[in-house]
Design an enzyme around this catalytic site. Sequence first.
Site, PDB file in Angstrom:
ATOM      1  CG  HIS A  49      -0.341   0.095   2.547  1.00  0.00           C
ATOM      2  ND1 HIS A  49      -0.065  -1.016   3.316  1.00  0.00           N
ATOM      3  CD2 HIS A  49       0.073   1.150   3.299  1.00  0.00           C
ATOM      4  CE1 HIS A  49       0.465  -0.637   4.464  1.00  0.00           C
ATOM      5  NE2 HIS A  49       0.568   0.679   4.480  1.00  0.00           N
ATOM      6  CD  GLN A 100      -2.389   2.224   5.785  1.00  0.00           C
ATOM      7  OE1 GLN A 100      -1.286   2.761   5.718  1.00  0.00           O
ATOM      8  NE2 GLN A 100      -2.608   1.139   6.498  1.00  0.00           N
ATOM      9  CD  GLU A 137       3.066  -0.401   7.075  1.00  0.00           C
ATOM     10  OE1 GLU A 137       2.735   0.759   6.717  1.00  0.00           O
ATOM     11  OE2 GLU A 137       2.244  -1.242   7.484  1.00  0.00           O
TER      12      GLU A 137
HETATM   13  C1  MC0 Z   1       9.112  11.762  10.011  1.00  0.00           C
HETATM   14  N1  MC0 Z   1      10.062  12.019   9.103  1.00  0.00           N
HETATM   15  C2  MC0 Z   1       9.679  11.559   7.930  1.00  0.00           C
HETATM   16  C3  MC0 Z   1       8.411  10.975   8.132  1.00  0.00           C
HETATM   17  N2  MC0 Z   1       8.088  11.115   9.440  1.00  0.00           N
HETATM   18  N3  MC0 Z   1      10.275  11.557   6.729  1.00  0.00           N
HETATM   19  C4  MC0 Z   1       9.600  10.996   5.708  1.00  0.00           C
HETATM   20  N4  MC0 Z   1       8.370  10.444   5.826  1.00  0.00           N
HETATM   21  C5  MC0 Z   1       7.749  10.414   7.028  1.00  0.00           C
HETATM   22  N5  MC0 Z   1       6.535   9.872   7.141  1.00  0.00           N
HETATM   23  C6  MC0 Z   1      11.314  12.746   9.334  1.00  0.00           C
HETATM   24  C7  MC0 Z   1      11.051  14.123   9.926  1.00  0.00           C
HETATM   25  O1  MC0 Z   1      10.817  15.073   8.914  1.00  0.00           O
HETATM   26  C8  MC0 Z   1      12.326  14.402  10.676  1.00  0.00           C
HETATM   27  O2  MC0 Z   1      13.309  14.853   9.801  1.00  0.00           O
HETATM   28  C9  MC0 Z   1      12.716  13.030  11.187  1.00  0.00           C
HETATM   29  O3  MC0 Z   1      12.088  12.066  10.332  1.00  0.00           O
HETATM   30  C10 MC0 Z   1      12.257  12.788  12.613  1.00  0.00           C
HETATM   31  O4  MC0 Z   1      10.875  13.030  12.633  1.00  0.00           O
HETATM   32  P1  MC0 Z   1      10.053  13.613  13.872  1.00  0.00           P
HETATM   33  O5  MC0 Z   1       8.979  14.466  13.334  1.00  0.00           O
HETATM   34  O6  MC0 Z   1      10.982  14.188  14.887  1.00  0.00           O
HETATM   35  O7  MC0 Z   1       9.346  12.360  14.460  1.00  0.00           O
HETATM   36  P2  MC0 Z   1       9.878  11.130  15.287  1.00  0.00           P
HETATM   37  O8  MC0 Z   1      11.360  10.983  15.207  1.00  0.00           O
HETATM   38  O9  MC0 Z   1       9.254  11.213  16.646  1.00  0.00           O
HETATM   39  O10 MC0 Z   1       9.173   9.960  14.486  1.00  0.00           O
HETATM   40  C11 MC0 Z   1       9.498   9.638  13.144  1.00  0.00           C
HETATM   41  C12 MC0 Z   1       9.256   8.150  12.970  1.00  0.00           C
HETATM   42  C13 MC0 Z   1       7.798   7.872  13.392  1.00  0.00           C
HETATM   43  C14 MC0 Z   1       9.492   7.779  11.500  1.00  0.00           C
HETATM   44  C15 MC0 Z   1      10.250   7.364  13.855  1.00  0.00           C
HETATM   45  O11 MC0 Z   1       6.908   8.625  12.583  1.00  0.00           O
HETATM   46  C16 MC0 Z   1       7.434   6.426  13.362  1.00  0.00           C
HETATM   47  O12 MC0 Z   1       7.708   5.658  14.297  1.00  0.00           O
HETATM   48  N6  MC0 Z   1       6.739   5.977  12.271  1.00  0.00           N
HETATM   49  C17 MC0 Z   1       6.327   4.573  12.139  1.00  0.00           C
HETATM   50  C18 MC0 Z   1       4.903   4.386  12.568  1.00  0.00           C
HETATM   51  C19 MC0 Z   1       3.922   5.149  11.701  1.00  0.00           C
HETATM   52  O13 MC0 Z   1       4.295   6.009  10.896  1.00  0.00           O
HETATM   53  N7  MC0 Z   1       2.590   4.872  11.937  1.00  0.00           N
HETATM   54  C20 MC0 Z   1       1.528   5.503  11.184  1.00  0.00           C
HETATM   55  C21 MC0 Z   1       1.051   4.633  10.089  1.00  0.00           C
HETATM   56  P3  MC0 Z   1      14.116  16.210  10.063  1.00  0.00           P
HETATM   57  O14 MC0 Z   1      15.035  16.339   8.902  1.00  0.00           O
HETATM   58  O15 MC0 Z   1      13.094  17.282  10.162  1.00  0.00           O
HETATM   59  O16 MC0 Z   1      14.851  15.956  11.354  1.00  0.00           O
HETATM   60  S1  MC0 Z   1       0.254   3.211  10.779  1.00  0.00           S
HETATM   61  C22 MC0 Z   1       0.053   2.155   9.501  1.00  0.00           C
HETATM   62  O17 MC0 Z   1       0.403   2.464   8.408  1.00  0.00           O
HETATM   63  C23 MC0 Z   1      -0.589   0.816   9.838  1.00  0.00           C
HETATM   64  C24 MC0 Z   1      -1.924   1.022  10.450  1.00  0.00           C
HETATM   65  C25 MC0 Z   1      -0.648  -0.139   8.657  1.00  0.00           C
HETATM   66  O18 MC0 Z   1      -0.082   0.124   7.601  1.00  0.00           O
HETATM   67  O19 MC0 Z   1      -1.284  -1.202   8.795  1.00  0.00           O
END
Ligand code: MC0
Length: 146
Positions: free
Chosen positions: A7, A60, A134
């Site tokens: 997705h 999604q 993912e």
């Molecule tokens: C954050 N960053 C991204 C991003 N999210 N870059 C590209 N795409 C994204 N989606 C970048 C920010 O711009 C920042 O860069 C750096 O990563 C740190 O971000 P932050 O804003 O300080 O946030 P953190 O570090 O607290 O978290 C980022 C992280 C988090 C990726 C670790 O979003 C995470 O754990 N994601 C995985 C879970 C997730 O996204 N769940 C939602 C979908 P700079 O350069 O500004 O420092 S759930 C889902 O999809 C399920 C239901 C499913 O598929 O079944």
Amino acid sequence: MLTRIDHIGIACFDLDKTVEFYRATYGFEVFHTEVNEEQGVREAMLKINETSDGGASYLQLLEPTREDSAVGKWLAKNGEGVHHIAFGTADVDGDSEAIRDKGVRVLYDQPRTGSMGSRITFLHPKDCHGVLTELVTAAPSAATDH
Ligand code: MC0
């Protein structure tokens, strides 16, 4: 082995309005909806096509359920748009370990629960040329259970 695009995750402020846009503009219908409290999202899966590995590819649509969730934080910073891509695999455990061994940060020690009973993990976007990535192993019943 990664065998399909499972997705593309799209962050939105209003799930119902975004679902209606995709239905009215492209004719895509909702295949499945759910709330994932652990991830802090309300989501709609729009099935685009079946794939040759027996799975499927979806859009999604993701609305945050709380501001401090990953999608809530991302929306506040970037506005609506593509949030992540997800690759499908029959073996999320093995593939995530193999990718971790290549030096890419895998965000979870063990896969967690994703859409439609799937098992998911994420790779850090900073290790993937800016793309939150993912990995998904679909539940066996995912193609029919909605
Ligand atoms: C954050 N960053 C991204 C991003 N999210 N870059 C590209 N795409 C994204 N989606 C970048 C920010 O711009 C920042 O860069 C750096 O990563 C740190 O971000 P932050 O804003 O300080 O946030 P953190 O570090 O607290 O978290 C980022 C992280 C988090 C990726 C670790 O979003 C995470 O754990 N994601 C995985 C879970 C997730 O996204 N769940 C939602 C979908 P700079 O350069 O500004 O420092 S759930 C889902 O999809 C399920 C239901 C499913 O598929 O079944």
